[in-house]
Design an enzyme around this catalytic site. Structure first.
Site, short mmCIF file in Angstrom:
data_model
loop_
_atom_site.label_atom_id
_atom_site.label_comp_id
_atom_site.label_asym_id
_atom_site.label_seq_id
_atom_site.Cartn_x
_atom_site.Cartn_y
_atom_site.Cartn_z
N LYS A 29 0.84 -1.20 0.00
CA LYS A 29 0.00 0.00 0.00
C LYS A 29 0.88 1.26 0.00
O LYS A 29 2.10 1.17 0.21
CB LYS A 29 -0.94 -0.06 1.21
CG LYS A 29 -1.92 -1.26 1.15
CD LYS A 29 -2.80 -1.30 2.39
CE LYS A 29 -3.76 -2.48 2.36
NZ LYS A 29 -4.65 -2.49 3.56
N PHE A 85 -15.41 3.33 7.75
CA PHE A 85 -14.06 3.75 7.38
C PHE A 85 -13.80 3.65 5.87
O PHE A 85 -12.67 3.84 5.42
CB PHE A 85 -13.01 2.93 8.15
CG PHE A 85 -13.14 1.45 7.98
CD1 PHE A 85 -12.60 0.80 6.87
CD2 PHE A 85 -13.80 0.68 8.93
CE1 PHE A 85 -12.71 -0.57 6.71
CE2 PHE A 85 -13.92 -0.71 8.78
CZ PHE A 85 -13.38 -1.33 7.66
N THR A 135 -5.19 -8.24 10.51
CA THR A 135 -5.57 -6.94 9.92
C THR A 135 -5.09 -5.76 10.76
O THR A 135 -4.53 -4.81 10.24
CB THR A 135 -7.11 -6.87 9.77
OG1 THR A 135 -7.52 -7.97 8.96
CG2 THR A 135 -7.55 -5.56 9.15
N ARG A 190 2.82 -7.17 8.94
CA ARG A 190 2.14 -6.09 9.67
C ARG A 190 2.66 -5.97 11.10
O ARG A 190 2.74 -4.87 11.64
CB ARG A 190 0.63 -6.35 9.66
CG ARG A 190 -0.01 -6.04 8.30
CD ARG A 190 -1.43 -6.53 8.22
NE ARG A 190 -2.11 -6.14 6.99
CZ ARG A 190 -3.26 -6.67 6.57
NH1 ARG A 190 -3.85 -7.63 7.30
NH2 ARG A 190 -3.81 -6.28 5.45
N HIS A 207 -1.64 -5.60 1.45
CA HIS A 207 -2.90 -6.31 1.23
C HIS A 207 -2.61 -7.71 0.73
O HIS A 207 -1.67 -7.91 -0.05
CB HIS A 207 -3.75 -5.59 0.17
CG HIS A 207 -4.87 -6.44 -0.36
ND1 HIS A 207 -6.07 -6.57 0.31
CD2 HIS A 207 -4.96 -7.25 -1.45
CE1 HIS A 207 -6.86 -7.41 -0.37
NE2 HIS A 207 -6.21 -7.83 -1.44
N GLU A 267 -9.28 -10.18 -7.83
CA GLU A 267 -8.34 -9.06 -7.67
C GLU A 267 -7.24 -9.10 -8.74
O GLU A 267 -6.84 -8.05 -9.25
CB GLU A 267 -7.77 -9.08 -6.25
CG GLU A 267 -8.85 -8.74 -5.22
CD GLU A 267 -8.50 -9.08 -3.78
OE1 GLU A 267 -7.35 -9.52 -3.52
OE2 GLU A 267 -9.37 -8.90 -2.91
#
Ligand code: DAT
Ligand code: MG
Length: 149
Positions: free
Chosen positions: A9, A57, A91, A102, A115, A126
């Site tokens: 990202k 969000f 997440t 992460r 992601h 995707e």
């Protein structure tokens, strides 16, 4: 063999950790099938995250995703979707274990750096969204790639 869609990202691209993230996938045993740096427009961001469109969000999420370049990738390997998810971690980076991407690179759920598709069906969807005909996924490191091999 299975394929999954992974994306660094915008904050990951800005912080210069694309290489570190690629390294983790290579080290795990994944094969890189396709990669490109791109700027996502709002329509693609909204389509990519369409399952979350009713979340409070959502606006922040698509705003974040369109705030800079992303690095879109296709990785292949046995159980690629589940293996990528375990490499990426939970997440919310607060809950992501150290050792996961992460867990090691992010602190906030709104900027969780990477992601990964959540199912083989999502991966196919995707991959279709991000890798259209202009980039043949039958090319591996510039050499012809045989899907049967
Ligand atoms: P994942 O990216 O682990 O598949 P998801 O599909 O539920 O998680 O959510 C997609 C992204 O949306 C996630 O990576 C970060 C953002 N997000 C999820 N929950 C959030 C929240 N409570 N607040 C802000 N952003 C959130
Ligand atoms: Mg998801």
């Amino acid at each position: 063999m299975e394929r999954t869609f992974v994306m660094v990202k915008p904050d990951g691209v800005k912080r210069g950790v694309i290489g570190s993230i690629i390294n983790r996938f290579e080290q795990k045993g994944f094969a890189l099938m396709a990669i490109k740096l791109m700027q996502i427009d709002l329509a693609l961001a909204e389509e990519h995250y369409r399952d979350l469109r009713t979340k409070p969000f959502f606006g922040e999420l698509v705003g974040y995703l369109t705030s800079g370049s992303v690095c879109a990738m296709i990785w292949e390997g046995p159980n690629a979707v589940a293996n990528a998810r375990s490499l990426i971690g939970k997440t919310n980076p607060v809950e992501a274990a150290p050792g996961t991407i992460r867990g090691d690179y992010a602190m906030d759920v709104a900027g969780n750096i990477v992601h990964g598709s959540d199912s083989p069906e999502s991966a196919a969807r995707e991959i279709g969204l991000f890798f259209t005909q202009e980039l043949p996924i039958t090319t591996f490191m510039g050499f012809p790639y045989n899907e049967q091999s």
